[in-house]
Design an enzyme around this catalytic site. Structure first.
Site, mmCIF file in Angstrom:
data_model
loop_
_atom_site.group_PDB
_atom_site.id
_atom_site.type_symbol
_atom_site.label_atom_id
_atom_site.label_comp_id
_atom_site.label_asym_id
_atom_site.label_seq_id
_atom_site.Cartn_x
_atom_site.Cartn_y
_atom_site.Cartn_z
ATOM 1 N N SER A 178 0.794 -1.222 0.000
ATOM 2 C CA SER A 178 0.000 0.000 0.000
ATOM 3 C C SER A 178 0.827 1.274 0.000
ATOM 4 C CB SER A 178 -0.962 0.000 1.187
ATOM 5 O OG SER A 178 -0.270 -0.216 2.398
ATOM 6 N N HIS A 206 -5.359 -2.955 -2.980
ATOM 7 C CA HIS A 206 -4.979 -2.007 -4.036
ATOM 8 C C HIS A 206 -4.859 -2.650 -5.415
ATOM 9 C CE1 HIS A 206 -4.142 1.118 -1.036
ATOM 10 N NE2 HIS A 206 -3.735 0.111 -0.292
ATOM 11 N N LYS A 238 -11.445 1.493 -2.016
ATOM 12 C CA LYS A 238 -10.393 1.988 -2.903
ATOM 13 C C LYS A 238 -10.918 2.019 -4.338
ATOM 14 C CE LYS A 238 -7.423 1.368 0.782
ATOM 15 N NZ LYS A 238 -6.904 0.436 1.766
HETATM 16 C C1 LIG Z 1 -6.772 0.313 3.134
HETATM 17 C C2 LIG Z 1 -6.284 -1.048 3.451
HETATM 18 C C3 LIG Z 1 -6.945 -1.849 4.377
HETATM 19 C C4 LIG Z 1 -8.080 -1.322 5.210
HETATM 20 O O1 LIG Z 1 -9.237 -1.243 4.487
HETATM 21 P P1 LIG Z 1 -10.405 -0.275 5.012
HETATM 22 O O2 LIG Z 1 -11.609 -0.747 4.313
HETATM 23 O O3 LIG Z 1 -9.997 1.102 4.659
HETATM 24 O O4 LIG Z 1 -10.475 -0.486 6.503
HETATM 25 C C5 LIG Z 1 -6.516 -3.145 4.544
HETATM 26 N N1 LIG Z 1 -5.458 -3.615 3.869
HETATM 27 C C6 LIG Z 1 -4.763 -2.868 3.003
HETATM 28 C C7 LIG Z 1 -3.596 -3.450 2.286
HETATM 29 C C8 LIG Z 1 -5.152 -1.547 2.775
HETATM 30 O O5 LIG Z 1 -4.461 -0.787 1.942
#
Ligand SMILES: *Cc1c(COP(=O)(O)O)cnc(C)c1O
Length: 388
Positions: A178, A206, A238
């Protein structure tokens, strides 16, 4: 008891250039955002496909609210599980090619719930040292024997896996990292994990939407499937542009999570209208290849531009294109210099990233234009000179 000690810790954080401040967005997410009455060109959201403010997704959210109301009203196991949730689970199961999918309210909760439903004290967990905080926290909470391996290094994982007496072994990795944007070496990681008799869990927060056929993510990108990656996590906040998360896998895995994942059981279901809207964003995500094609072109333009300017990038083929800066104070100064030019890029600092690797986490989205990317490149060049 006074709060002096807490105040001192806050001051310490400020002194180290690690203090976080929130900016208040006055409108929707997009290539341009409004903050404090001023419009900024923004390169920091994870809305890679520009679906968070898409008219069809908004219309679906309206329709969902009309039909299902606003709140979920109860947990899934009481009476908060609606047609909207159920239909989205079925659509995501088909999309990921897995038997079943289970929705969670956030990615953080999906990771906490899944890892803790699968592992206890008799088990072992192995994680990439750069995994997302939610995965690391979940591993610690599980009480399983916890080891980190070197970033994206299947050899380092293999060394640690040898001779474990654990009841169950789970290897966990981000799909796309990330804060770096690089891809996990899933073919090698899955081989090593299977040789040790373990399960591989991939959090592709992602990768979904950006990689693979029709945005099916990193597992599809590498031509792998359920046998190689039996536990697959995706998030909806995302590239999907909505909110929530899911775990995809076998019938047995999903039934296990329904029975034992505490972050699934003891929480109110996500608003059903969000699930309803996500059905539309899934359709757009899968169908509109032009969004991925645009991203590919913008990524190439940005990377070429940085190379010409001598800016240090990371090994990333994804919309996450961090510019490595080093020290936190310098990253903050560059971010401030960009802001003065009307450009928003977040400085990412420890403990989110390792000490000495503070960076400007540039993210691109499908609705950025080439001209906007050029403005960013020019802005980065000026910012660098301003703080030099
Ligand atoms: C953003 C993210 C999360 C958390 O997801 P949310 O729905 O925002 O709580 C988990 N794992 C990774 C790799 C992320 O980038």
């Amino acid at each position: 008891m006074s709060f002096d000690q807490l105040q001192a810790e806050l001051e310490q954080r400020k002194a180290e250039s690690l203090y976080r401040r929130r900016r208040v967005l006055e409108g929707a997410q997009g290539p341009e955002v409004q903050v404090d009455g001023r419009r900024y060109l923004a390169f920091c959201s994870n809305d890679y496909l520009s679906l968070a403010n898409h008219p069809e997704v908004i219309a679906a959210m309206h329709a969902g609210a009309e039909r299902f109301g606003v709140g979920g009203g109860a947990s899934h196991l009481v009476n908060g599980h609606s047609t909207a949730h159920h239909a989205l689970e079925e659509a995501l199961a088909e999309f990921t090619g897995r038997e079943r999918v289970l929705l969670f309210s956030t990615g953080y909760m999906a990771n906490l719930g899944a890892i803790n439903a699968l592992l206890g004290k008799q088990d072992a967990i192995y994680q990439d040292r750069l995994n997302h905080a939610s995965l690391l926290d979940a591993g610690l909470l599980s009480g399983a024997r916890f080891q980190r391996y070197l970033h994206n290094d299947a050899g380092s994982l293999a060394q640690r896996l040898g001779g474990t007496a654990a009841r169950r072994t789970l290897v966990v990795t981000d799909g796309v990292f990330s804060m770096d944007g690089d891809l996990a070496d899933l073919p090698a990681l899955s081989r090593v994990t299977r040789e040790a008799g373990g399960w591989l869990m991939v959090d592709d927060a992602h990768g979904f939407g950006c990689l693979g056929r029709g945005g099916r993510g990193i597992v599809d990108h590498f031509g792998l499937g359920h046998d190689e990656v039996p536990v697959l996590v995706g998030t909806l906040g995302k590239a999907f542009g909505t909110a929530g998360a899911f775990v995809a896998g076998s019938e047995t895995l999903i039934e296990t999570l329904i029975q034992f994942a505490r972050t699934y059981i003891y929480t109110t279901s996500m608003p059903p209208a969000v699930a309803w809207a996500t059905l539309t964003s899934l359709e757009l995500l899968e169908r509109e290849d032009w969004r991925r094609e645009r991203l590919t072109a913008l990524i190439r333009r940005f990377r070429d531009g940085c190379e010409q300017l001598g800016l240090e990038l990371m090994d990333s083929p994804t919309p996450i294109q961090p510019v490595l800066v080093g020290e936190s104070d310098r990253a903050m100064a560059m971010s401030a210099a960009l802001e003065e030019q009307g450009i928003f890029v977040t400085a990412i600092r420890p403990p989110t990233v390792p000490a000495g690797s503070a960076r400007l986490r540039v993210t691109l989205c499908a609705e950025h234009t080439e001209e906007q990317v050029d403005r960013l490149l020019d802005g980065l060049d000026r910012a660098r000179k301003a703080v030099a």
